[in-house]
Design a protein around this motif. Structure first.
Motif, PDB file in Angstrom:
ATOM      1  N   ASN A 143       3.613  76.587  38.666  1.00  0.00           N
ATOM      2  CA  ASN A 143       4.232  75.971  37.492  1.00  0.00           C
ATOM      3  C   ASN A 143       5.293  74.937  37.853  1.00  0.00           C
ATOM      4  OD1 ASN A 143       2.661  77.586  35.907  1.00  0.00           O
ATOM      5  ND2 ASN A 143       4.343  78.446  34.731  1.00  0.00           N
TER       6      ASN A 143
ATOM      7  N   ASP B 152      -0.238  79.292  30.885  1.00  0.00           N
ATOM      8  CA  ASP B 152       0.614  80.455  30.629  1.00  0.00           C
ATOM      9  C   ASP B 152       0.309  81.054  29.256  1.00  0.00           C
ATOM     10  OD1 ASP B 152       1.901  80.397  33.091  1.00  0.00           O
ATOM     11  OD2 ASP B 152       3.447  79.026  32.379  1.00  0.00           O
TER      12      ASP B 152
ATOM     13  N   TYR C  43       1.439  68.403  31.403  1.00  0.00           N
ATOM     14  CA  TYR C  43       1.600  69.830  31.092  1.00  0.00           C
ATOM     15  C   TYR C  43       3.030  70.295  31.337  1.00  0.00           C
ATOM     16  CZ  TYR C  43      -3.510  69.983  31.026  1.00  0.00           C
ATOM     17  OH  TYR C  43      -4.832  69.754  30.740  1.00  0.00           O
ATOM     18  N   GLN C  44       3.657  69.748  32.337  1.00  0.00           N
ATOM     19  CA  GLN C  44       5.023  70.163  32.651  1.00  0.00           C
ATOM     20  C   GLN C  44       6.015  69.743  31.569  1.00  0.00           C
ATOM     21  OE1 GLN C  44       5.491  68.766  36.813  1.00  0.00           O
ATOM     22  NE2 GLN C  44       5.975  70.919  37.176  1.00  0.00           N
ATOM     23  N   LYS C  45       5.676  68.769  30.773  1.00  0.00           N
ATOM     24  CA  LYS C  45       6.554  68.315  29.701  1.00  0.00           C
ATOM     25  C   LYS C  45       6.554  69.269  28.507  1.00  0.00           C
ATOM     26  CE  LYS C  45       6.260  63.384  30.707  1.00  0.00           C
ATOM     27  NZ  LYS C  45       5.813  62.077  30.206  1.00  0.00           N
ATOM     28  N   LEU C  46       5.591  70.175  28.466  1.00  0.00           N
ATOM     29  CA  LEU C  46       5.484  71.114  27.349  1.00  0.00           C
ATOM     30  C   LEU C  46       6.422  72.307  27.550  1.00  0.00           C
ATOM     31  CD1 LEU C  46       1.579  71.169  27.127  1.00  0.00           C
ATOM     32  CD2 LEU C  46       3.153  69.835  25.709  1.00  0.00           C
ATOM     33  N   LYS C  47       6.847  72.915  26.461  1.00  0.00           N
ATOM     34  CA  LYS C  47       7.717  74.097  26.566  1.00  0.00           C
ATOM     35  C   LYS C  47       6.983  75.256  27.221  1.00  0.00           C
ATOM     36  CE  LYS C  47      10.896  73.201  22.815  1.00  0.00           C
ATOM     37  NZ  LYS C  47      11.558  73.723  21.633  1.00  0.00           N
ATOM     38  N   ILE C  48       5.701  75.406  26.896  1.00  0.00           N
ATOM     39  CA  ILE C  48       4.863  76.443  27.502  1.00  0.00           C
ATOM     40  C   ILE C  48       3.618  75.758  28.059  1.00  0.00           C
ATOM     41  CG2 ILE C  48       3.488  78.518  27.087  1.00  0.00           C
ATOM     42  CD1 ILE C  48       5.407  79.138  24.756  1.00  0.00           C
ATOM     43  N   GLN C  49       3.374  75.954  29.331  1.00  0.00           N
ATOM     44  CA  GLN C  49       2.185  75.356  29.913  1.00  0.00           C
ATOM     45  C   GLN C  49       0.945  76.060  29.369  1.00  0.00           C
ATOM     46  OE1 GLN C  49       2.098  74.363  34.053  1.00  0.00           O
ATOM     47  NE2 GLN C  49       4.313  74.085  34.137  1.00  0.00           N
TER      48      GLN C  49
END
Length: 78
Positions: free
Chosen positions: A10, A28, A19-25
């Motif tokens: 992660n 996950d 994807y890393q910009k999202l609160k939840i990948q």
């Protein structure tokens, strides 16, 4: 037994940062919602997809993406 990667899956993304910009990948969220067998199947399918297309689309980047998916799987089954 393979050595552990230097950083958790992660903590990096292969081929961008969307994807890393999202609160939840997304993986996950899938891991939380899927059964253990469904999760394993999803990751195996993603690895097959990346390996199948590497010669015609992503090249070495797709091999890195497949490896990244396997890293995430190993983290969740250990």
């Amino acid at each position: 037994i393979q050595p552990k990667p230097k950083q958790p899956a992660n903590d990096y993304q292969v081929g961008g940062d969307h994807y890393q910009k999202l609160k939840i990948q997304p993986w996950d969220a899938m891991r939380a919602w899927f059964s253990a067998d469904e999760w394993r199947g999803y990751i195996k399918g993603a690895v097959i997809l990346y390996l199948a297309r590497e010669r015609s689309k992503g090249g070495d980047l797709d091999i890195q993406k497949a490896t990244h998916c396997l890293t995430k799987l190993m983290e969740t089954i250990e």
